[in-house]
Design a protein around this motif. Structure first.
Motif, PDB file in Angstrom:
ATOM      1  N   HIS A   7      53.709  50.366  42.630  1.00 60.12           N
ATOM      2  CA  HIS A   7      53.111  50.581  41.299  1.00 60.12           C
ATOM      3  C   HIS A   7      53.859  51.719  40.607  1.00 60.12           C
ATOM      4  N   HIS A   9      56.126  52.970  36.854  1.00 61.14           N
ATOM      5  CA  HIS A   9      56.424  52.755  35.423  1.00 61.14           C
ATOM      6  C   HIS A   9      57.716  53.481  35.037  1.00 61.14           C
ATOM      7  N   HIS A  39      53.811  48.259  31.903  1.00 62.01           N
ATOM      8  CA  HIS A  39      52.752  47.579  31.139  1.00 62.01           C
ATOM      9  C   HIS A  39      53.378  46.540  30.209  1.00 62.01           C
ATOM     10  N   GLU A  64      52.362  45.032  34.780  1.00 62.46           N
ATOM     11  CA  GLU A  64      50.928  45.348  34.798  1.00 62.46           C
ATOM     12  C   GLU A  64      50.328  44.853  33.491  1.00 62.46           C
ATOM     13  N   ASP A 242      51.544  54.680  40.975  1.00 68.40           N
ATOM     14  CA  ASP A 242      51.307  54.609  39.524  1.00 68.40           C
ATOM     15  C   ASP A 242      52.050  55.761  38.832  1.00 68.40           C
ATOM     16  N   HIS A 244      54.274  57.796  36.468  1.00 70.27           N
ATOM     17  CA  HIS A 244      54.729  57.636  35.081  1.00 70.27           C
ATOM     18  C   HIS A 244      55.814  58.655  34.734  1.00 70.27           C
TER      19      HIS A 244
HETATM   20 FE    FE Z   1      49.994  51.600  35.987  1.00 70.52          FE
END
Ligand code: FE
Ligand code: AMP
Ligand code: ZN
Ligand code: FE
Length: 281
Positions: A7, A9, A39, A64, A242, A244
Motif C-alpha cells: 500500500h 502512494h 488513488h 486504490e 500507506d 504518502h
Molecule cells: Fe492509501
C-alpha cells in the motif's frame, strides 16, 4: 524472511515521492515486493516497474479506489492489474476529472472564508491527474495561509469542515467488477479506519478477494481481528504502510512488513483464475 509493502502512494496521486524515490526506500529497507496503489490512477506503475526491476524488487501494479456500499464508504485496493485495460483506464479517468472539479469546489469554499488560495497554485503543486485534499492542504501551507497540514485539515478540509467536499464514489460491486475484469484481485483497504465490518459479508458474497489486515493505523488487536475475519471468510491477507512520502520527517514505508507468503497466495489465486479461463476456452 521476505517481506512486502502493498500500500504505497507516489506523486501520481497524493504522495510526494517519485516512483524511483519510493523504490529507493523499499530497496534500502530490504523489501522483496512492492505494490503501487495510487488513488484512481495506475499512471505511476510503468516507472515503478522499471525502478523495481533495476533493484530486483518484485512489482505489483495496483490502485486504490473510493467506493460505497449503501451508506458505507470503503477503499478498494486492486492488485495485479492489467494497467492497459481499457475499461479500467476509462473508469479511473472519469474519477480523475471529478477529482479535478472537486479542487475547484474546495478552493471556492476556502475563498468564501476570505482565504485567498488560487486553484492554479493547487494544480501546479499537485501536477497530477488525481489531485486530492492533501494537495489543497500543501498549497495552503506553501502560500503561508496556514501554519501546517494539520491546521489545513482542521480548519478547512476534514469531514464537516467548510471546504470539505464529498468525494465521488463508485459502487463497491462495480469497483470489484472493474478490478476483476482487469485481471486483478479486489481487497478491502484499512477496514479498521473506515468502520466497515458490517458490510464484509456482503462484499465477500459479491467477490471480495482479500482484506488489508496490516496497516500503519491498525493496532495489533485490530490486525488480529481482521486476520480472524480473513480466516472465517477464506480471504487473502494483505498489508502495507500507506506511505504518502515524509510524514513528521520520516516516511511510513518500513512500518508494515507483510510476510511474503501472502503475496505468494495472491499469485496462486491469480494463476488459478488464469488456468480456469484457459480451460474454458
Ligand atoms: Fe492509501
Ligand atoms: P481525498 O482522497 O482527496 O479525500 O484525500 C484523502 C487523503 O487525505 C488521505 O489519503 C490522507 O492521505 C489525507 N488525509 C485525510 N485526512 C487527513 C488529516 N486529518 N490530516 C492529514 N491528512 C489527511
Ligand atoms: Zn492518499
Ligand atoms: Fe485509503
Amino acid at each position: 524472511m521476505k517481506f512486502a509493502d502493498l500500500h504505497l502512494h507516489t506523486f501520481f496521486s497524493d504522495g510526494t515521492f517519485s516512483p524511483e524515490e519510493l523504490v529507493g526506500h523499499g530497496s534500502r529497507l530490504g523489501f522483496a515486493a512492492m505494490a503501487l496503489t495510487d488513488h484512481d490512477s495506475v499512471e505511476g506503475c510503468a516507472r515503478m516497474a522499471v525502478a523495481c526491476d533495476a533493484t530486483g524488487i518484485e512489482f505489483i501494479p495496483g490502485t486504490e479506489l473510493t467506493a460505497e456500499l449503501g451508506d458505507t464508504e470503503l477503499h478498494l485496493l486492486g492488485y495485479f492489474l492489467d494497467t492497459q485495460n481499457k475499461q479500467l483506464l476509462t473508469e479511473i479517468s472519469k474519477f480523475q476529472i471529478v477529482r479535478q472539479n472537486r479542487i475547484h469546489e474546495m478552493v471556492a469554499a476556502i475563498n468564501k472564508l476570505g482565504v485567498p488560495l488560487t486553484t492554479e497554485t493547487v494544480f501546479a503543486l499537485a501536477n497530477c491527474k488525481s489531485p486530492g485534499r492533501p494537495h489543497v492542504a500543501r498549497a495552503l501551507v506553501k502560500a503561508g495561509l496556514v501554519a501546517n497540514l494539520d491546521e489545513a485539515f482542521e480548519r478547512f478540509l476534514k469531514k464537516g469542515r467548510p471546504a470539505w467536499v464529498p468525494k465521488a464514489k463508485m459502487s463497491a460491486l462495480e469497483g470489484m467488477e472493474l478490478i476483476h475484469q482487469a485481471g486483478g484481485l479486489a481487497v478491502m483497504a484499512h477496514p479498521g479506519l473506515n468502520r466497515t465490518d458490517d458490510i464484509i459479508p456482503d462484499l465477500v458474497a459479491a467477490g471480495l478477494d482479500g482484506i488489508e489486515c496490516f496497516h500503519t493505523k491498525h493496532s495489533t488487536a485490530m490486525a488480529e481481528r481482521y486476520l480472524e475475519i480473513a480466516e472465517k471468510y477464506n480471504l487473502l491477507v494483505t498489508g502495507g504502510s500507506d506511505c504518502h512520502g515524509f510524514s513528521k520527517n520520516k516516511p511510513l514505508i518500513g512500518t508494515v512488513k507483510l510476510p511474503y507468503e501472502h503475496v505468494q497466495k495472491m499469485k496462486d489465486v491469480i494463476q488459478n483464475r488464469k488456468s480456469e479461463i484457459g480451460n474454458q476456452k
